[in-house]
Design a protein around this motif. Structure first.
Motif, PDB file in Angstrom:
ATOM      1  N   THR A 193     -32.120 -28.743  35.046  1.00 28.10           N
ATOM      2  CA  THR A 193     -32.634 -28.548  33.853  1.00 28.10           C
ATOM      3  C   THR A 193     -32.167 -30.171  33.178  1.00 28.10           C
ATOM      4  O   THR A 193     -31.388 -31.084  33.523  1.00 28.10           O
ATOM      5  N   LYS A 198     -26.828 -26.404  32.972  1.00 25.15           N
ATOM      6  CA  LYS A 198     -27.950 -25.144  33.083  1.00 25.15           C
ATOM      7  C   LYS A 198     -27.045 -24.696  31.853  1.00 25.15           C
ATOM      8  O   LYS A 198     -25.529 -24.821  31.138  1.00 25.15           O
ATOM      9  N   THR A 230     -34.409 -24.878  31.691  1.00 24.02           N
ATOM     10  CA  THR A 230     -33.594 -24.187  33.301  1.00 24.02           C
ATOM     11  C   THR A 230     -34.418 -24.036  34.242  1.00 24.02           C
ATOM     12  O   THR A 230     -35.543 -23.280  33.720  1.00 24.02           O
TER      13      THR A 230
END
Length: 413
Positions: free
Chosen positions: A392, A323, A384
């Motif tokens: 992601t 992320k 994300t």
């Protein structure tokens, strides 16, 4: 004799030390990269443990982990094979070296024995003076002098050869230790792989109950990715057309005959040729478009992980990462396009001579058209999906002129 001693020492000194051969060094580097990918998949799986919902994203993540672990086990097997061969070579070298050393010691002992009985200075002097001529006396003097120097040199070489053999013995010990570590590591990874495959089987069985929903999601996703692929192909074709048109106009201004293919192609400038050549020469060694990541979707026709007799044709590769991760350029070049596709966020195209790289599924873009970027430069933030286990994922493509390439072949292993 001196020549044979030199050859023995040269052979032992020049033999590559264990752990420093190119093959083993390359394997260690691959294993490091693979273990980093495993650490990332494990981290992402742990982060999503609270989510008990069985999703295709969760299965893809587990499939990626299994594939990466299988690669690691294969690399370990290769290391074990190379190490075993190295151990056998070391044993043979040590055995030969010990025989050569014993021969040297025997010869040296014989020299010392004869030197002992000729240690009397008067005897040496009589040996020199009893010659028939001055020339013969000088040669005898030189003989005794060289014999003395030869004994000293031989003693030194015995010491050097002994030290080399001791180093070989230590290297052999290290090689055996490394092999034992690799065998233990293989055992641990194999147990992990079995456990992951059991989880995979259970997850697939649960997802098969959602077949209708999976088919609908697949259709929606395929429409989105087809729109993106078509847009990218159109933009690249338009870039090629404009470049060819500029080349044609420039040829007219300089009163040069226009090329018959000017409407569809153009000649690269010297700078573009250099960049393209460097890009191609670095095939298989380019940095990844993310700092940490693993390939979650391969190039070309791929079977659906759950639906039988269903395949997808990927025009690029999918790389999953952490992320808040950034996408980064894999090579120096010029940003030629930045655009958005509904449902696919933003994308950037970077030109490297007659090669282009495409970075899709970005939420923020840090570059603009016309910018010159360098390798590993951040170009945008990867989206994300909070509704899909915080996935992601970067969609990465490589083009040569108007032809798609397999991006995986260009990235460092």
């Amino acid at each position: 004799m001196r020549k044979s001693l030199f050859i023995i020492l040269l052979t032992i000194c020049c033999t590559p030390a264990f752990g420093q051969t190119k093959a083993i060094t390359d394997l260690k580097a691959q294993q490091k990269r693979t273990m980093e990918q495993l650490a990332l998949t494990s981290k992402l799986i742990d982060q999503n443990k609270k989510n008990t919902t069985n999703t295709l994203s969760k299965l893809n993540l587990l499939n990626s982990q299994i594939s990466i672990r299988q690669s690691l086990i294969e690399q370990i097997n290769n290391e074990i094979s190379l190490t075993s061969a190295e151990i056998e070579n070391l044993k043979a070298e040590i055995e030969k070296g010990e025989k050569d050393l014993q021969n040297l010691k025997n010869e040296y002992a014989d020299l010392i024995y004869h030197a002992y009985w000729r240690r009397d200075m008067n005897e040496k002097l009589m040996f020199i003076l009893s010659a028939n001529s001055f020339s013969q006396s000088y040669r005898r003097f030189r003989y005794l002098q060289e014999l003395s120097n030869y004994r000293k040199e031989q003693a030194l070489k015995i010491e050097e050869l002994t030290a080399q053999l001791n180093n070989k013995l230590l290297t052999l010990k290290d090689a055996k230790t490394e092999k034992e570590k690799a065998l233990n590591m293989k055992k641990i990874e194999s147990l992990q792989l079995t456990n992951e495959k059991n989880k995979q089987t259970a997850l697939v069985q649960n997802l098969k109950k959602q077949e209708k929903d999976l088919r609908k999601k697949l259709k929606d996703n395929q429409q989105k990715i087809n729109s993106l692929n078509d847009k990218i192909a159109q933009l690249i074709a338009e870039e090629e057309r404009k470049a060819a048109e500029r080349a044609r106009l420039q040829a007219q201004k300089s009163n040069k005959p226009a090329s018959s293919s000017a409407s569809s192609s153009y000649t690269l400038t010297k700078e573009e040729q250099l960049i393209a050549g460097n890009f191609e020469r670095n095939k298989g060694r380019l940095p990844w478009p993310v700092e940490k990541g693993f390939i979650s979707g391969k190039f070309g026709l791929q079977p659906h992980p759950v639906l039988t007799h269903v395949t997808t044709n990927n025009k690029g590769i999918y790389i999953q990462t952490e992320k808040n991760a950034n996408a980064r350029a894999v090579f120096e070049g010029e940003v030629t396009q930045r655009f958005a596709i509904p449902g696919n966020n933003y994308a950037v195209i970077i030109k490297h001579g007659n090669y282009r790289t495409v970075y899709s599924n970005l939420t923020s873009i840090y570059v603009k058209e016309g910018d010159h970027v360098t390798a590993k430069q951040a170009i945008g933030k990867i989206y994300t999906d909070t509704e899909d286990n915080n996935k992601t994922e970067l969609y990465f493509m490589v083009w040569k002129d108007k032809e798609l390439q397999n991006p995986e072949l260009f990235l460092a292993k």
